[in-house]
Write a protein that holds these residues in place. Structure first.
Motif, PDB file in Angstrom:
ATOM      1  N   ARG A 348       0.558  -1.146   0.258  1.00  0.00           N
ATOM      2  CA  ARG A 348       0.078  -0.074  -0.068  1.00  0.00           C
ATOM      3  C   ARG A 348       0.922   1.366   0.099  1.00  0.00           C
ATOM      4  O   ARG A 348       0.594   2.124  -0.667  1.00  0.00           O
ATOM      5  CB  ARG A 348      -1.051  -0.133   1.396  1.00  0.00           C
ATOM      6  N   GLU A 352       0.679   4.137  -2.959  1.00  0.00           N
ATOM      7  CA  GLU A 352       0.429   5.687  -2.729  1.00  0.00           C
ATOM      8  C   GLU A 352       1.744   6.330  -3.048  1.00  0.00           C
ATOM      9  O   GLU A 352       1.432   7.469  -3.947  1.00  0.00           O
ATOM     10  CB  GLU A 352       0.229   5.834  -1.214  1.00  0.00           C
ATOM     11  N   LYS A 355       1.285   6.104  -7.184  1.00  0.00           N
ATOM     12  CA  LYS A 355       0.111   6.693  -8.014  1.00  0.00           C
ATOM     13  C   LYS A 355       0.125   8.223  -8.697  1.00  0.00           C
ATOM     14  O   LYS A 355      -0.400   8.075  -9.669  1.00  0.00           O
ATOM     15  CB  LYS A 355      -1.199   6.828  -6.855  1.00  0.00           C
TER      16      LYS A 355
END
Length: 463
Positions: A348, A352, A355
């Motif tokens: 994760r 992030e 992205k």
């Protein structure tokens, strides 16, 4: 537990398949040192040793029990299959699941598709059904072939249609090698998911590795029997089997792709989930893949990549197995298949971090699918396979069409195909039409980049 069947078609398909089975056996042997026939092994192998009663049984001497690959081997030239049957993996394949001829398809798609397709249809169907009967729960067929030559391309596309007709509910994963951009045939409108690798792209990757070896960046610990490099650091293109290194890369990709089906993990991904999550429109089922590390430590002894760097590598154009740069194109969806001691928080965090540099379609901004398999590849602490449905494949299709039309307008080589009974020129015009429609659909998606949601046009892509 679900099982999958691998169908190897043509010389290239059988060579890559053989490499995959070799790597898979080595991986299972490293994990399952007690020689127990368990669910992990049963996903791609079946036990034919009568001394073992049921799952979980073991045999003497601590060796893995007698295994047969869930595979069907097809080639209209018997040379490669005979070589496999004389090699170290000869006992892994069921001789009743082989189909060979002696004449070959003459490097002609029409011969493979029209002639041998009709001639061997019943035999192929019988082998496929027999393989399905050996499965408790058949999840998918893996088709490995090349789009060059006659058997892999012609008979391979015939096989896809057969699978759609006879096993419509079973997913069809296609791994296709493109030896050049000159070949144009009906492009797998009936595949569930297609990963294609131009041979030139694979050769470029091997060349980069060779350059690093010769420059000393990988140190001097290249193993003598490496598939990627020879003992002197020279490419094996100068040796007996020039495509071993490229086949090894594709086989390693398949190894990572199937890891969740073969081993435990905190967040395993079923193979059918890949298609469900990455293919929003049936026609747009072409995936761009990247693998890091690109070669295993059984090939080159190098320090492992840092975890965050591994994620960065997966989205760089240098690690794509297709000449493309997905960062500058539009993502429809992306899957991250991670192996090793990696936590979901690590994944994760990296998503992030990455992205902001990646552009997703407006209606799927959170189009990520994640898989965590606890068993890393042999010799590694972790690895990552990224599969992306991305519009960056469009230039490949545009170049393919341009090269084909350059030949087709001159009627070059056309007579080789039209002399085969049942082959008509309309096959070529239909293929061009399908390819043009595919390019147009990617154009539609690219046109939505940076466009406000309220201004987005309704896509005409058929569901």
């Amino acid at each position: 537990m679900t099982q999958s069947v691998v169908v190897q078609v043509g010389q290239c398909g059988n060579q890559i398949g053989c490499c995959f089975w070799d790597l898979a056996l080595r991986e299972h042997a490293a994990v399952n040192q007690k020689g127990i026939y368990d669910e992990a092994i049963s996903s791609f192998f079946r036990n034919v040793d009568t001394r073992v009663v049921g799952d979980g049984g073991s045999i003497s001497k601590g060796k893995i029990c007698s295994l047969k690959a869930r595979a069907v081997l097809i080639d209209m030239e018997e040379g490669v299959v005979n070589e496999i049957l004389q090699g170290p993996l000869r006992d892994v394949f069921d001789t009743k699941q082989l189909i060979t001829d002696i004449s070959g398809s003459g490097n002609n798609w029409a011969v493979g598709h029209r002639v041998f397709g009709s001639l061997y249809q019943d035999q192929i169907l019988e082998k496929l059904r027999k393989s399905a009967e050996h499965c408790d729960c058949l999840q998918c067929f893996f088709i490995i072939h090349s789009m060059g030559g006659g058997t892999g391309s012609g008979l391979g596309t015939f096989l896809l249609k057969m699978l759609e007709d006879e096993f419509p509910e079973v997913y069809r994963f296609v791994t296709s090698i493109y030896p050049s951009e000159y070949h144009l045939y009906p492009l797998f409108l009936i595949a569930s998911l297609l990963m294609f690798f131009p041979r030139k792209s694979l050769f470029d990757i091997i060349s980069k590795i060779d350059l690093m070896v010769n420059s000393g960046k990988l140190g001097t610990t290249v193993k003598p029997k490496s598939l990627v490099t020879s003992s002197s650091g020279a490419l094996k293109t100068r040796h007996k089997k020039p495509f071993d290194a490229m086949n090894n890369i594709v086989a390693n990709l398949l190894l990572n792709l199937t890891s969740s089906a073969r081993f435990e993990g905190s967040l395993n991904m079923d193979l059918n989930e890949i298609s469900m999550n990455l293919v929003p429109f049936p026609q747009l089922h072409y995936l761009v893949s990247s693998l890091t590390p690109l070669y295993t430590l059984t090939d080159v002894n190098i320090p492992p990549r840092r975890l965050d760097q591994m994620f960065s590598d997966a989205f760089s154009k240098d690690h794509q197995l297709l000449r493309a740069d997905p960062k500058h194109s539009l993502y429809l969806a992306c899957a991250l298949m991670v192996r090793g001691n990696v936590q979901i928080s690590d994944v994760r965090r990296n998503i992030e971090r990455l992205k902001p540099s990646l552009q997703f379609v407006s209606w799927n901004q959170e189009g990520w699918k994640t898989s965590l398999c606890s068993i890393p590849p042999v010799g590694h602490s972790h690895s990552l396979l990224a599969l992306a449905n991305n519009t960056c494949v469009k230039p490949t299709f545009m170049e393919l069409k341009e090269r084909f039309m350059r030949l087709y307008t001159k009627k070059a080589h056309l007579h080789h195909y039209l002399q085969v009974e049942g082959m008509e020129e309309s096959c070529f015009t239909e293929a061009v039409s399908s390819l043009s429609a595919l390019i147009q659909e990617y154009n539609q998606l690219d046109a939505t980049k940076n466009m406000p949601v309220q201004d987005l046009p309704r896509l005409s892509i058929a569901m």
